[in-house]
Design an enzyme around this catalytic site. Structure first.
Site, PDB file in Angstrom:
ATOM      1  CB  SER A  77      -0.779  -0.317   1.189  1.00 22.05           C
ATOM      2  OG  SER A  77      -1.743  -1.222   1.564  1.00 22.05           O
TER       3      SER A  77
HETATM    4  N1  SAH Z   1      -0.354  -4.204   4.248  1.00 18.40           N
HETATM    5  C1  SAH Z   1       0.080  -5.057   2.521  1.00 18.40           C
HETATM    6  C2  SAH Z   1      -0.695  -4.769   1.967  1.00 18.40           C
HETATM    7  C3  SAH Z   1      -0.613  -6.104   0.727  1.00 18.40           C
HETATM    8  S1  SAH Z   1      -2.113  -6.169  -0.389  1.00 18.40           S
HETATM    9  C4  SAH Z   1       1.576  -4.801   2.980  1.00 18.40           C
HETATM   10  O1  SAH Z   1       1.151  -3.603   3.104  1.00 18.40           O
HETATM   11  O2  SAH Z   1       2.346  -5.273   1.846  1.00 18.40           O
HETATM   12  C5  SAH Z   1      -3.851  -6.859   0.427  1.00 18.40           C
HETATM   13  C6  SAH Z   1      -3.517  -8.725   0.872  1.00 18.40           C
HETATM   14  O3  SAH Z   1      -4.395  -9.335   1.213  1.00 18.40           O
HETATM   15  C7  SAH Z   1      -2.549  -9.280  -0.637  1.00 18.40           C
HETATM   16  O4  SAH Z   1      -1.870  -9.947  -0.234  1.00 18.40           O
HETATM   17  C8  SAH Z   1      -3.670 -10.677  -0.093  1.00 18.40           C
HETATM   18  O5  SAH Z   1      -3.109 -11.847  -0.831  1.00 18.40           O
HETATM   19  C9  SAH Z   1      -4.108 -10.228   0.931  1.00 18.40           C
HETATM   20  N2  SAH Z   1      -5.669 -10.888   1.331  1.00 18.40           N
HETATM   21  C10 SAH Z   1      -6.563 -11.297   0.200  1.00 18.40           C
HETATM   22  N3  SAH Z   1      -7.793 -11.375   0.478  1.00 18.40           N
HETATM   23  C11 SAH Z   1      -7.104 -12.044   1.920  1.00 18.40           C
HETATM   24  C12 SAH Z   1      -7.739 -12.671   3.099  1.00 18.40           C
HETATM   25  N4  SAH Z   1      -9.261 -13.519   2.915  1.00 18.40           N
HETATM   26  N5  SAH Z   1      -7.336 -13.141   4.135  1.00 18.40           N
HETATM   27  C13 SAH Z   1      -5.774 -12.651   3.939  1.00 18.40           C
HETATM   28  N6  SAH Z   1      -5.225 -12.102   2.989  1.00 18.40           N
HETATM   29  C14 SAH Z   1      -5.524 -11.634   2.248  1.00 18.40           C
END
Ligand code: SAH
Length: 236
Positions: free
Chosen positions: A74
């Site tokens: 993000s």
């Molecule tokens: N805060 C993270 C952003 C990652 S993007 C960072 O700083 O890197 C969001 C993430 O949510 C992705 O990696 C995706 O695989 C995960 N995601 C989506 N649905 C999910 C779920 N039901 N449970 C756990 N992770 C999930």
């Protein structure tokens, strides 16, 4: 004897200390982030260690970046804003859904007492845990599981952060929040645009506050979207 900091200038630039200081100044001055613990955490965590090597020089820019498995890390402002909205401190027990690269997890771990993070993609979960440990952060654990179901074994939580956008508020997350606790998450009627929402749990139920438009990758799971585009997977 000449005093040494133990750090050569080249090491300091490799550490991206200056771009990181600029990023934090922008969060404070342009974006109005006020929580000093959040700003200190963002100054302490080396964001470049959480992005692919080829993108490290862009790690401190004012944007999201791709990580592996079609996911994103993000934008720094979103990480800071969501962390600030959680209103947490060293006494707080926090659940994070969507650990991705582990960057937000590391920032949360600097501000909170204990962080439990969930990530549905196994490779990302493993890499996130490895990076966090390599930085000497021991108060955060990453588990590979569907975070829309929460992590009941460690509940109740003071605060929950969801870093992926779902169609509505996952009921297990509300159930696993303490009375007085905060849930910050993006909610949207489509997979690719959302409103940032804070849910406050009170004795009488929940209060919802909207905090502006945002765009996250989809939240995929039992209380999120289905793995196939187009429909929620909820069985309500
Ligand atoms: N805060 C993270 C952003 C990652 S993007 C960072 O700083 O890197 C969001 C993430 O949510 C992705 O990696 C995706 O695989 C995960 N995601 C989506 N649905 C999910 C779920 N039901 N449970 C756990 N992770 C999930």
């Amino acid at each position: 004897m000449v005093q040494s900091t133990g750090q050569q200038p080249s090491e300091r630039s490799q550490d991206y200390a200056i771009p990181r200081e600029r990023m934090v100044a922008r969060l404070r001055e342009h974006y109005g982030i006020r929580d000093s613990a959040v700003l200190e955490a963002m100054l302490a965590v080396p964001r470049h260690a959480f992005v692919p090597e080829a993108l490290q020089s862009r790690a401190y820019g004012d944007h999201a970046l791709p990580i592996s498995a079609n996911q994103t890390i993000s934008q720094p402002y979103i990480v800071a804003r969501m962390t600030e909205l959680l209103r947490i401190d060293k006494e707080s027990r926090v659940l994070e859904v969507g650990a991705g690269s582990g960057y937000q997890t590391a920032v949360l771990a600097k501000v909170a007492g204990q962080v439990y993070a969930m990530e549905r993609i196994g490779d990302l979960a493993r890499e996130a845990q490895t990076r966090i440990r390599a930085l000497g952060i021991y108060n955060a654990t990453v588990k590979c599981f569907d975070g829309t179901l929460g992590w009941a074994a460690n509940a109740p939580y003071d605060a929950i952060l969801v870093a992926a956008g779902g169609p509505n508020i996952p009921e297990p997350l509300v159930a696993q929040l303490k009375i007085g606790g905060r849930l910050v998450l993006p909610i949207g009627a489509t997979r690719d645009s959302q409103t940032l929402v804070r849910v406050n749990k009170t004795e009488k139920g929940i209060e919802r506050e909207d905090h502006g438009a945002c765009a996250f990758v989809p939240l995929i799971g039992h209380h999120g979207w289905s793995a196939q585009p187009g429909k929620p997977s909820e069985k309500e």
